[in-house]
Write an enzyme that holds these catalytic residues in place. Sequence first.
Site, PDB file in Angstrom:
ATOM      1  N   HIS A 126       0.963  -1.303  -0.019  1.00 29.06           N
ATOM      2  CA  HIS A 126       0.143   0.009  -0.158  1.00 29.06           C
ATOM      3  C   HIS A 126       0.694   1.316  -0.032  1.00 29.06           C
ATOM      4  O   HIS A 126       0.303   2.328  -0.150  1.00 29.06           O
ATOM      5  CB  HIS A 126      -0.945   0.240   1.292  1.00 29.06           C
ATOM      6  CG  HIS A 126      -2.017  -1.005   1.104  1.00 29.06           C
ATOM      7  ND1 HIS A 126      -2.762  -1.207  -0.045  1.00 29.06           N
ATOM      8  CD2 HIS A 126      -2.379  -1.816   2.253  1.00 29.06           C
ATOM      9  CE1 HIS A 126      -3.639  -2.147   0.500  1.00 29.06           C
ATOM     10  NE2 HIS A 126      -3.404  -2.688   1.552  1.00 29.06           N
ATOM     11  N   ASP A 163      -3.217 -10.378  -2.523  1.00 23.20           N
ATOM     12  CA  ASP A 163      -3.884 -10.119  -1.410  1.00 23.20           C
ATOM     13  C   ASP A 163      -5.128  -9.504  -1.472  1.00 23.20           C
ATOM     14  O   ASP A 163      -5.614  -9.194  -2.672  1.00 23.20           O
ATOM     15  CB  ASP A 163      -2.854  -8.795  -0.783  1.00 23.20           C
ATOM     16  CG  ASP A 163      -3.019  -8.390   0.626  1.00 23.20           C
ATOM     17  OD1 ASP A 163      -2.380  -8.658   1.515  1.00 23.20           O
ATOM     18  OD2 ASP A 163      -4.311  -7.591   0.916  1.00 23.20           O
ATOM     19  N   HIS A 165      -6.576  -6.910  -0.714  1.00 22.45           N
ATOM     20  CA  HIS A 165      -6.603  -5.447  -0.824  1.00 22.45           C
ATOM     21  C   HIS A 165      -5.751  -5.083  -2.110  1.00 22.45           C
ATOM     22  O   HIS A 165      -4.726  -5.801  -2.411  1.00 22.45           O
ATOM     23  CB  HIS A 165      -6.308  -4.816   0.517  1.00 22.45           C
ATOM     24  CG  HIS A 165      -6.877  -5.273   1.745  1.00 22.45           C
ATOM     25  ND1 HIS A 165      -6.544  -6.287   2.496  1.00 22.45           N
ATOM     26  CD2 HIS A 165      -7.892  -4.813   2.033  1.00 22.45           C
ATOM     27  CE1 HIS A 165      -7.313  -6.435   3.499  1.00 22.45           C
ATOM     28  NE2 HIS A 165      -8.103  -5.513   3.305  1.00 22.45           N
ATOM     29  N   ASP A 244      -4.695 -12.501   3.323  1.00 21.21           N
ATOM     30  CA  ASP A 244      -5.780 -12.211   4.032  1.00 21.21           C
ATOM     31  C   ASP A 244      -7.360 -12.724   3.253  1.00 21.21           C
ATOM     32  O   ASP A 244      -8.384 -12.120   3.696  1.00 21.21           O
ATOM     33  CB  ASP A 244      -6.083 -10.776   4.460  1.00 21.21           C
ATOM     34  CG  ASP A 244      -5.276  -9.839   3.152  1.00 21.21           C
ATOM     35  OD1 ASP A 244      -5.064 -10.389   2.077  1.00 21.21           O
ATOM     36  OD2 ASP A 244      -4.980  -8.706   3.750  1.00 21.21           O
TER      37      ASP A 244
END
Length: 305
Positions: A126, A163, A165, A244
Amino acid sequence: MPITIFSHPSCYYHENGVDHPECPERLSAINDQLIRSGMEYVVMQLDASPASREDLYLAHGKRYVDELFAKAPTEGHIWLDPDTVMGPKSLNAALHAAGSGINAVAKVMSAANQQAFCAIRPPGHHATREQAMGFCLINNIAVAAEHALNQYGLKRIAIVDFDVHHGNGTEDIFQHEPRVLFCSSFEHPLYPYTGADSSNEHIINLPLAGGCKSTAWREQVQQHWLPAIDNFAPELIFISAGFDGHAEDDMAHFMLREDDYQWIASELKLLADKHCQGRVVAMLEGGYALSALGRSVVAFLKGLM
């Protein structure tokens, strides 16, 4: 050849506070499962060395990097964004996390059929060129990829980010770099609420609804990623390995299982065998349900084998 796992004790000392999901126990869970599964006997484990400030400049703006060093507290904590904490030992952990990717590139480029996994924290995908966000201080995989492009003169690198996200920071850093094919699958809408409409010829985003199960996720990967990577013919494959999306992880709403992580690893290893002499560098991103994280990493490593 055995898979090489790079990590460093400093990665345990980055503290986000009580009850924060991105905790030191994540690395303990991975190590425990490596022992429990017997995998510790078939991998090579090495300590990472820290990245230099100049290494970070490859992926991040000089001003951002210099401010990160200047802000690093000697006591207490500071918030770099609403989700991202920096304590007295965070910078050292982040430097070793980024350095692990550089070490991994050197390892896999040293001979054919080498794979490396970086069991590190804080995560990185990120962090944009100019800001920390989403638990991430330094974009570890971007630093490693830029090192590979610059140090080894590679012309085609694939980065696969599974991931749950969106890897917005990695996309930000490489959005204008055609030597990098970036593939990211993620739940949408979900933090960081990006990626649904930013694909181009070398950025392949797969925004998928909450509740996405194995079959749907694999179909999207098979349809959109695998042919694109095959056509791109990368000289090195990087993987932002976030776990995740597992059904037991309550940070999101995907329904993936360990078998899915083993499957994606084996599919990418086949492409690596075809195009880049088996060379793969994977780096830990998310994954917060501790038991599921440990089991998923072991499954993923088995897939790479």
